[in-house]
Enzyme design. Structure first.
Site, PDB file in Angstrom:
ATOM      1  N   ILE A 165      36.133  -0.924  64.022  1.00 46.09           N
ATOM      2  CA  ILE A 165      37.222  -1.542  64.790  1.00 46.09           C
ATOM      3  C   ILE A 165      37.654  -0.694  65.973  1.00 46.09           C
ATOM      4  O   ILE A 165      38.528  -1.098  66.742  1.00 46.09           O
ATOM      5  CB  ILE A 165      38.445  -1.810  63.877  1.00 46.09           C
ATOM      6  CG1 ILE A 165      38.933  -0.496  63.263  1.00 46.09           C
ATOM      7  CG2 ILE A 165      38.098  -2.825  62.803  1.00 46.09           C
ATOM      8  CD1 ILE A 165      40.200  -0.657  62.438  1.00 46.09           C
ATOM      9  N   ASP A 189      50.217  12.585  73.744  1.00 45.53           N
ATOM     10  CA  ASP A 189      49.251  11.541  74.126  1.00 45.53           C
ATOM     11  C   ASP A 189      49.826  10.163  73.805  1.00 45.53           C
ATOM     12  O   ASP A 189      49.136   9.302  73.249  1.00 45.53           O
ATOM     13  CB  ASP A 189      47.924  11.753  73.399  1.00 45.53           C
ATOM     14  CG  ASP A 189      46.801  10.925  74.010  1.00 45.53           C
ATOM     15  OD1 ASP A 189      46.922  10.528  75.182  1.00 45.53           O
ATOM     16  OD2 ASP A 189      45.807  10.654  73.307  1.00 45.53           O
TER      17      ASP A 189
END
Length: 718
Positions: free
Chosen positions: A357, A478
């Protein structure tokens, strides 16, 4: 060949220059060198075998050089140390001719007994004494040869007369070593008149005795005149020398005064220089003393800093020991389930691509079932040894903290670098905003505006939890939409904390946390100040959060987004509504502006201009979340009233209502026929995938229509 001769010239202290000429013709090259350098004396050598050919044929190299050499240069031809030939220059030839003429004129004048003062040739530097002796000898010769004859006197008069005719300037000259002395015309006239009187008196008397007496007088008179002229010449010479000496004396006095002035100036400058040197020496001594003091201070401060660092290290170790003791040790703190590698391989069907995925530079993510639970497994690349630090850091952070909006870590396989997370069914926020997730379990509906308000508050609360972590704050570093995941109910959770950093609190600035590190993260979400300085702070996450808020409102790319939104806010023509994402529904403009304004403040270039998360950002977002909750409840009531919770695939992705005439478009999704036709008239991209439609063909979905009708009928009966 010429170097052996250099010692001879050096021994005699004669300057010697050597020059090499390159040419196809030796004679022409030497001739050109003589012409260019103005050489007046040229010595060339000749072979002994060509001595006779020089005299007979003159066809050898030495003769050719002598012939072509310019005429102002004298050429000497040498053979075996002997002079073979000399070709004189034009200057030497003219001087020789002039000397010959001078000698011939002087000899003829002596034989005729005349004293000529009209010769155009001037004798080279002879002394006045020599001229006097020469003149006296000439008079004696005249008297000896013409004693008692009138003819000699007449001849003398005629020559005196010729002197008046032939001499244009009527002046005579003496040349001495120092100057040229001129005697006056009156001397010649007085001499001529005296000679005339003497001739006339001699014509009246023919007595030989008187003639002899008269000749003696003439001789004495002539001698006196010569001495007089000699004295005048010497006087003129002396006067000229006196003038020259006076001029030289004046020049010397002037030079002496100038040298005295210069010496005085030099003396003054020397005194100034000595004073400057003395001042510079004093300043240097002061600077050395100051440098010594600074050096001592630096050494003392270095020692104090080392002592302080040692004490701080001891305090840190003691604090860490106490924390470990309170929390049961570092091994006990890491509470996570350990999975076997074989179970992970079996659950992922040996990491089948069908179950993948997501993937990135760190590794790949697979969906699988472990222990009867749907999970997401992140497997790091085996050849990426540099990611080991990120793996252990993420494992350490997520195993110690829990928050409703932080991705839940279920377990790990540390030996193989694998992490097991809870599975988030609706993917990440970037896919939902940009409509980039083609494969889903159910049709993906756009996020409505009230859901976006709630997601903004959820992200802010999770960040506040990380930034206020004890004992050390955690900076994500991040933060971006791709790392914000959504579950079945679109509840957001922050994941991918592998780049997170635990930093220390600066005691001098209670609100600033820093740590020197290299800039990491995604380009458009990196804090500009952190990128420039490398200092990571909680404000770095605030900048990324501001960009995310702007994307929640506009569903646009992060590149240049802040500038576009700010420009739209300044526009007075109501252009702000145009930048809002239309798929989110009917935005409340006032509340949307509030969220956008908060996002712009968070995206300021300097961190000191950004708002505080706990005091300024969270209160505003919490108020917007409450408004969103009310709007969601009203929306749910309306949907339930009209649709009574129909299955999700019964709803049109555009109108959000149960479809009455479902049709399949070329993008593979089913829409209400009326809504998709209106969409195709204005847009050429799919509302679900944001990709261009391959064609505009619409196919009726009879099976779905049958299911919808069956559900409506059953619901009506109930």
């Amino acid at each position: 060949m010429l170097h052996p001769s250099s010692s001879m010239f050096a021994h005699r202290e004669v300057q010697l220059d050597m020059m090499v000429l390159e040419s196809d013709d030796v004679a022409d090259a030497i001739s050109k060198a003589v012409q260019d350098h103005g050489i007046s004396e040229l010595v060339i050598g000749a072979s002994s075998s060509i001595i006779f050919s020089w005299k007979l044929k003159r066809s050898n190299l030495s003769s050719r050089i002598s012939d072509v050499t310019p005429r102002f240069c004298t050429v000497h031809v040498i053979s075996r140390g002997k002079l073979l030939n000399v070709r004189k220059s034009d200057v030497d030839i003219e001087t020789s001719i002039a000397d010959d003429r001078s000698e011939s004129q002087f000899s003829s004048s002596s034989q005729s007994g005349s004293v000529s003062s009209t010769s155009s040739h001037q004798f080279s530097s002879t002394s006045l004494l020599y001229q006097r002796v020469q003149a006296l000898s000439t008079v004696n010769q005249k008297v000896g040869t013409n004693m008692g004859t009138k003819k000699s006197i007449d001849t003398h008069h005629s020559r005196a007369a010729s002197l008046d005719v032939d001499e244009p300037n009527q002046r005579g000259y003496y040349r001495t070593n120092s100057s040229l002395v001129r005697y006056k015309e009156s001397d010649i006239h007085s001499r001529r008149s005296s000679l005339t009187e003497e001739g006339s008196s001699s014509g009246c008397y023919s007595d030989p005795t008187s003639s002899s007496s008269q000749m003696n007088k003439d001789f004495e008179l002539e001698k006196l005149k010569i001495e007089l002229r000699h004295i005048k010449g010497m006087y003129a010479v002396a006067q000229s020398e006196v003038l020259d000496a006076t001029k030289k004396m004046q020049d010397l006095n002037q030079r002496r005064s100038e040298e005295a002035t210069r010496l005085k100036n030099l003396t003054i400058r020397e005194e100034y220089a000595e004073e400057a040197v003395e001042m510079e020496r004093e300043r240097q001594e002061e600077a050395e003393n100051e440098a010594e003091l600074v050096r001592e201070c630096v050494e003392r401060e270095a020692e104090e800093r080392l002592e302080a660092e040692a004490r701080a290290e001891e305090v840190r170790k003691e604090k860490q020991r106490l924390e470990d003791a309170l929390e049961g040790g570092p091994l006990q703190r890491q509470q996570y389930m350990k999975f076997e590698w074989e179970d992970i391989v079996q659950a992922t069907s040996s990491f089948s691509d069908e179950l993948k995925i997501g993937s990135g530079g760190y590794g790949s993510v697979y969906r699988c079932n472990l222990h009867h639970t749907t999970v997401a497994v992140k497997v790091l690349h085996s050849d990426k040894s540099s990611l080991t630090k990120q793996f252990h850091q993420e494992l350490e952070i997520l195993s110690k903290i829990r928050h409703p909006h932080l991705l839940l870590l279920l377990g790990a396989c540390p030996e193989r670098g694998s992490l097991v997370y809870e599975y988030m069914h609706n993917g990440n926020l970037e896919e939902r905003l940009m409509k980039r997730r083609p494969n889903t379990d159910a049709p993906q509906q756009p996020l409505l505006w009230f859901e976006r308000f709630r997601i903004a508050w959820e992200i802010a609360s999770a960040l506040y939890f990380l930034h206020t972590n004890e004992p050390r704050p955690i900076v994500h570093r991040d933060l971006k939409p791709a790392n914000i995941l959504l579950d079945r109910n679109n509840v957001s959770k922050i994941g991918d904390v592998g780049l997170s950093k635990m930093v220390n609190l600066d005691p001098s600035h209670a609100s600033t946390v820093f740590n020197e590190t290299g800039p990491v993260g995604t380009f458009f979400y990196i804090d500009p100040e952190y990128q420039r300085t490398g200092v990571v702070t909680p404000e770095s996450d605030i900048y990324a959060f501001g960009i995310i808020l702007l994307q929640l409102a506009t569903a646009r790319s992060a590149m240049g987004l802040a500038h576009s939104v700010e420009k739209a806010l300044r526009d007075q023509t109501g252009n702000f509504s145009e930048i809002l994402d239309k798929t989110a529904g009917d935005w409340p403009v006032k509340e949307a502006k509030e969220m956008v304004m908060i996002g712009l403040r968070c995206a300021e270039m300097r961190k000191r201009d950004r708002p505080y998360l706990g005091k300024e950002i969270l209160p505003v977002l919490e108020r917007l979340k409450d408004i969103a909750c009310d709007a969601r409840n009203m929306f749910s009531e309306t949907v339930n009233k009209h649709n009574n919770h129909a299955p999700s695939h019964f709803y049109c992705p555009i109108t959000k209502d149960v479809m009455e005439n479902p049709c399949v478009a070329s993008d593979g999704y089913t829409y209400e026929k009326r809504a998709i036709k209106e969409w195709l008239e204005k847009n050429h991209k799919s509302p679900m995938t944001d990709s261009p439609f391959p064609n505009q063909t619409l196919l009726p979905n009879h099976s779905l229509l049958f299911a919808i009708k069956e559900w409506i009928s059953s619901h009506t009966i109930k």
